[in-house]
Design a protein around this motif. Sequence first.
Motif, mmCIF file in Angstrom:
data_model
loop_
_atom_site.group_PDB
_atom_site.id
_atom_site.type_symbol
_atom_site.label_atom_id
_atom_site.label_comp_id
_atom_site.label_asym_id
_atom_site.label_seq_id
_atom_site.Cartn_x
_atom_site.Cartn_y
_atom_site.Cartn_z
ATOM 1 N N GLN A 67 0.819 -1.218 0.000
ATOM 2 C CA GLN A 67 0.000 0.000 0.000
ATOM 3 C C GLN A 67 0.853 1.270 0.000
ATOM 4 N N SER A 68 2.032 1.212 -0.573
ATOM 5 C CA SER A 68 2.971 2.340 -0.538
ATOM 6 C C SER A 68 2.369 3.615 -1.116
ATOM 7 N N ILE A 69 2.581 4.736 -0.442
ATOM 8 C CA ILE A 69 2.136 6.028 -0.973
ATOM 9 C C ILE A 69 2.932 6.411 -2.213
ATOM 10 N N TYR A 70 4.065 5.763 -2.440
ATOM 11 C CA TYR A 70 4.870 6.003 -3.640
ATOM 12 C C TYR A 70 4.345 5.194 -4.835
ATOM 13 N N ARG A 71 3.399 4.295 -4.588
ATOM 14 C CA ARG A 71 2.806 3.463 -5.637
ATOM 15 C C ARG A 71 3.851 2.664 -6.425
ATOM 16 N N GLY A 72 4.878 2.224 -5.718
ATOM 17 C CA GLY A 72 5.900 1.401 -6.349
ATOM 18 C C GLY A 72 7.006 2.168 -7.036
ATOM 19 N N ASN A 73 6.923 3.489 -7.055
ATOM 20 C CA ASN A 73 7.966 4.303 -7.677
ATOM 21 C C ASN A 73 9.142 4.497 -6.721
ATOM 22 N N ASN A 74 10.287 4.824 -7.277
ATOM 23 C CA ASN A 74 11.476 5.048 -6.471
ATOM 24 C C ASN A 74 11.343 6.304 -5.614
ATOM 25 N N SER A 75 12.043 6.309 -4.501
ATOM 26 C CA SER A 75 12.140 7.507 -3.683
ATOM 27 C C SER A 75 12.963 8.567 -4.403
ATOM 28 N N ALA A 76 12.839 9.809 -3.956
ATOM 29 C CA ALA A 76 13.648 10.886 -4.538
ATOM 30 C C ALA A 76 15.134 10.639 -4.271
ATOM 31 N N ILE A 77 15.453 10.090 -3.103
ATOM 32 C CA ILE A 77 16.853 9.778 -2.803
ATOM 33 C C ILE A 77 17.401 8.794 -3.820
ATOM 34 N N SER A 78 16.627 7.767 -4.132
ATOM 35 C CA SER A 78 17.048 6.779 -5.130
ATOM 36 C C SER A 78 17.205 7.425 -6.508
ATOM 37 N N LYS A 79 16.268 8.276 -6.875
ATOM 38 C CA LYS A 79 16.348 8.944 -8.174
ATOM 39 C C LYS A 79 17.595 9.812 -8.269
#
Length: 514
Positions: A44-56
């Motif tokens: 149920q991630s609020i990122y919807r499976g997308n990478n974090s900004a740190i990762s980006k």
Amino acid sequence: MLESKAYDVAAEPSQIKNIVLLIGDGMGPQQVGLLEEYATRAPQSIYRGNNSAISKLANLGVTGLSLHGPADKLVVDSACSATQLATGVASGSEMIGLNRAGQKIPTILQKAKAMGKSTGLVSDTRLTHATPAAFATHQIHRSMENAIAEQMVVSNSVDVMLSGGLRHFIPKDYMLSGELDALETRLAVSGLSLKSKRRDRKNILRQAESQGYELVFNEGQLQDAHSERILGLFANSAMVDGIEASNQRYHGQPSLRNMTQVAINKLAKNPKGFFLMVEGGQIDWAGHNNDAGTLLHEMIKFDSAVDAVLQWAKDRDDTLVILTADHETGGFGFSYSGADLPQAEQLDNLNGDIYKPNYNFGELTILDKLYLQKRSYSAMWKAAKHDDNKPSADKLVQTVNLNSEFKINDADANTILAEQKNAFFKRGHKSLGVKIASKIHDFSPFYVYLNERPLNLIGRALSTKQNIVWSTGTHTHTPVGVFVLGPEHAIKQFSGFYTHVELGKKMKQILTGY
């Protein structure tokens, strides 16, 4: 007549005129991993499976590793570590802006200001806390927050300062006057506590006003600020924690992301460039408390500020974004265990194999349950207490179970409430100066903040259900990541393994030329 001839001339490398330094206080690789696991794998991630900004940011730039120990010790505190980042010189434990010999060393922020650049400090702790203090002041010990507040203002080296810590800027026994002027009106409508930590009658707010700072005390005032020089103090002590922020309980405060955006917008108006330090300071506090749910929310809060910087800087060729930590806190990590062993599972493959791992490797739903924590352990403990006394076992069970997806029972509560003689008693010591403390069964020398031990014990009680281990209530020497975004010619030197002293030297040389 001679024919003209075209020549290919290599373009000059762009000059770096801006540095944004992002510091996740207490953010080791483990904490970065917690955030990324939640972002990309929680059901149920609020990122919807997308990478974090740190990762980006890491994937767009280069990555290094840095050790951060003091000049003559193994484990660092935030003051020393930030000092080494700010100066590029080895420092001593709990020193602010000094080398190990106690001499004042100009910081990257101060050198940037001397070059005509604009400067800024943003933190969700207190402006006078160790990390921001180390970039703008020089003190023998980090606890000298009243002197730090005064020096920050009097030195005139910082253009934009946004954080908490009002209590160190107002005089002893401060009260608003009968007829409020503009400054006092802004302070009055903010609703902030006016309880001072100063022992003198100095009004540092008035000093700041006389030196041209626009003073603001809530989100609305910050957004309306028109000056290029701003002192924003949005809490008497620290600003709201990560869980409060995630639930939009800001109490009139700006978010860490909003403070970062305002600072960049103000500082970027200077054609000579700027230096900005942004701290996610309460990652460290969640680690000290062994509070995994709050830790996740602190990482999310910080990541939002990182995203704001990334969106502004990603296409620029005159800016370095450097993301790192001062140290790791808590010895945090997910681990596999012998509790709640998995059931056998028949696979839908050609052979119809039976799959049964030997150990409990941790369900991904744990990540969602951590996010669903409603209050920090600190807030839970405060809510469960009766006046100034410790809570009853029943009240503690009720409060924790109301606010956490992971539950405790009466036996857990009695363990959390158990006390023992403080084997490390030191009369007059800020933390160890009490004779009786909560009972820690192992590694007790490393749980030095005795008033926070009940929070650590809540973490211990829940750890098996969370598949989480904690090794300490303080810091570890774990090398921290360094993620750098900018033009290739400038960032390639940040790849590799080095120290915070070397990292500080690199930053200073790039921005100031020396």
